[in-house]
Design a protein around this motif. Sequence first.
Motif, PDB file in Angstrom:
ATOM      1  N   TYR A  51      62.836  44.647 -36.867  1.00 45.72           N
ATOM      2  CA  TYR A  51      62.631  44.110 -38.206  1.00 45.72           C
ATOM      3  C   TYR A  51      63.695  44.606 -39.162  1.00 45.72           C
ATOM      4  CZ  TYR A  51      57.784  43.141 -36.826  1.00 45.72           C
ATOM      5  OH  TYR A  51      56.665  42.683 -36.213  1.00 45.72           O
ATOM      6  N   LEU A 104      51.729  49.284 -33.471  1.00 46.87           N
ATOM      7  CA  LEU A 104      52.324  50.057 -34.563  1.00 46.87           C
ATOM      8  C   LEU A 104      52.591  51.493 -34.136  1.00 46.87           C
ATOM      9  CD1 LEU A 104      50.245  48.798 -37.634  1.00 46.87           C
ATOM     10  CD2 LEU A 104      52.598  48.187 -37.029  1.00 46.87           C
ATOM     11  N   ASN A 109      57.010  48.705 -35.508  1.00 54.09           N
ATOM     12  CA  ASN A 109      56.676  48.755 -36.929  1.00 54.09           C
ATOM     13  C   ASN A 109      57.946  48.666 -37.758  1.00 54.09           C
ATOM     14  OD1 ASN A 109      57.735  51.529 -37.336  1.00 54.09           O
ATOM     15  ND2 ASN A 109      56.032  52.085 -35.987  1.00 54.09           N
ATOM     16  N   LEU A 110      57.783  48.564 -39.030  1.00 49.42           N
ATOM     17  CA  LEU A 110      58.912  48.482 -39.953  1.00 49.42           C
ATOM     18  C   LEU A 110      59.134  49.842 -40.585  1.00 49.42           C
ATOM     19  CD1 LEU A 110      61.027  46.787 -41.516  1.00 49.42           C
ATOM     20  CD2 LEU A 110      59.245  46.292 -43.181  1.00 49.42           C
ATOM     21  N   ASP A 113      56.330  52.512 -40.919  1.00 42.24           N
ATOM     22  CA  ASP A 113      55.103  52.192 -41.667  1.00 42.24           C
ATOM     23  C   ASP A 113      53.983  51.885 -40.675  1.00 42.24           C
ATOM     24  OD1 ASP A 113      53.088  51.266 -43.327  1.00 42.24           O
ATOM     25  OD2 ASP A 113      54.187  49.493 -44.003  1.00 42.24           O
ATOM     26  N   ASP A 118      49.536  46.568 -44.043  1.00 42.73           N
ATOM     27  CA  ASP A 118      50.868  46.051 -44.362  1.00 42.73           C
ATOM     28  C   ASP A 118      51.345  45.008 -43.346  1.00 42.73           C
ATOM     29  OD1 ASP A 118      50.944  47.681 -46.566  1.00 42.73           O
ATOM     30  OD2 ASP A 118      52.134  49.249 -45.594  1.00 42.73           O
ATOM     31  N   TYR A 119      50.493  44.685 -42.366  1.00 40.20           N
ATOM     32  CA  TYR A 119      50.883  43.770 -41.297  1.00 40.20           C
ATOM     33  C   TYR A 119      49.795  42.739 -41.040  1.00 40.20           C
ATOM     34  CZ  TYR A 119      54.142  47.553 -40.138  1.00 40.20           C
ATOM     35  OH  TYR A 119      55.114  48.528 -40.197  1.00 40.20           O
ATOM     36  N   GLU A 142      53.290  41.477 -37.748  1.00 35.65           N
ATOM     37  CA  GLU A 142      54.271  40.916 -38.673  1.00 35.65           C
ATOM     38  C   GLU A 142      54.093  41.544 -40.053  1.00 35.65           C
ATOM     39  OE1 GLU A 142      56.155  36.594 -39.783  1.00 35.65           O
ATOM     40  OE2 GLU A 142      54.062  36.656 -39.188  1.00 35.65           O
ATOM     41  N   PRO A 143      55.130  42.195 -40.574  1.00 31.17           N
ATOM     42  CA  PRO A 143      55.011  42.848 -41.876  1.00 31.17           C
ATOM     43  C   PRO A 143      54.840  41.840 -43.014  1.00 31.17           C
ATOM     44  CG  PRO A 143      56.958  43.623 -40.693  1.00 31.17           C
ATOM     45  CD  PRO A 143      56.439  42.433 -39.962  1.00 31.17           C
ATOM     46  N   HIS A 144      54.021  42.218 -43.986  1.00 28.69           N
ATOM     47  CA  HIS A 144      53.856  41.394 -45.191  1.00 28.69           C
ATOM     48  C   HIS A 144      54.998  41.627 -46.184  1.00 28.69           C
ATOM     49  CE1 HIS A 144      49.961  39.838 -44.164  1.00 28.69           C
ATOM     50  NE2 HIS A 144      49.427  41.030 -44.085  1.00 28.69           N
ATOM     51  N   ASN A 145      55.536  42.855 -46.177  1.00 26.75           N
ATOM     52  CA  ASN A 145      56.492  43.231 -47.225  1.00 26.75           C
ATOM     53  C   ASN A 145      57.943  43.051 -46.790  1.00 26.75           C
ATOM     54  OD1 ASN A 145      56.269  45.268 -45.357  1.00 26.75           O
ATOM     55  ND2 ASN A 145      56.391  46.934 -46.837  1.00 26.75           N
ATOM     56  N   SER A 149      58.083  36.680 -44.604  1.00 26.97           N
ATOM     57  CA  SER A 149      56.850  37.211 -44.032  1.00 26.97           C
ATOM     58  C   SER A 149      55.997  36.116 -43.410  1.00 26.97           C
ATOM     59  CB  SER A 149      56.045  37.912 -45.132  1.00 26.97           C
ATOM     60  OG  SER A 149      55.571  36.939 -46.051  1.00 26.97           O
TER      61      SER A 149
END
Length: 194
Positions: A51, A104, A109-110, A113, A118-119, A142-145, A149
């Motif tokens: 990511y 995660l 993860n991103l 995090d 957040d995912y 999948e990250p929201h931030n 997204s």
Amino acid sequence: MPLMVKARDLVEPSLWESALIRRTSRGSLLITTSLLLAASLGLSACGAATYSENSGLPNVKLTPGAINPAVTQANIRSTICVVGWTATVRPPANYTNQLKYNQLHSGYNLDGDLNMKDYEEDHIVPLEVGGNPSSPLNLFPEPHNIKYSSYVKDQLENQIHLLVCSGKLSLKAGQEIFLTNWEKGYRKYIGPLP
């Protein structure tokens, strides 16, 4: 001897769980559980996700995507094109939450995090385009931030679903958009990414 009933036994299974119970044996449930565990452990060996803040693309080494073999071009009128059909195959939240947690904590993860909020545990190939509902190969955190997204990807999922169900795009072509690079598909079928 009195009959003991546990509170969890009083909860009715979801449609997906009921179908799974009807269609699977204990052996196949053991295989599914083993695959989930193996996929989670395999995440560590593959390294962290790829990511970036500017992309919503998954790590294709970890989650290349998977197709639902029960959905074919010949039966889309009785499967993906039926309103509400995806609810009948969507895996239960306890399954996807456990998978997301494992992914995660295994490095998918991103930037480290680990906050599950957040995912979104998202399907690479969406259910409404015949994606496999429960394969760990088709589900990723999948990250929201990030810039592109799940909220942006959802727009493409809806558009491709409409095109497939209207006959303007084949099921296979619709699935291929998500198996390659959904961001390119967005540009082609919707327009510039926001």
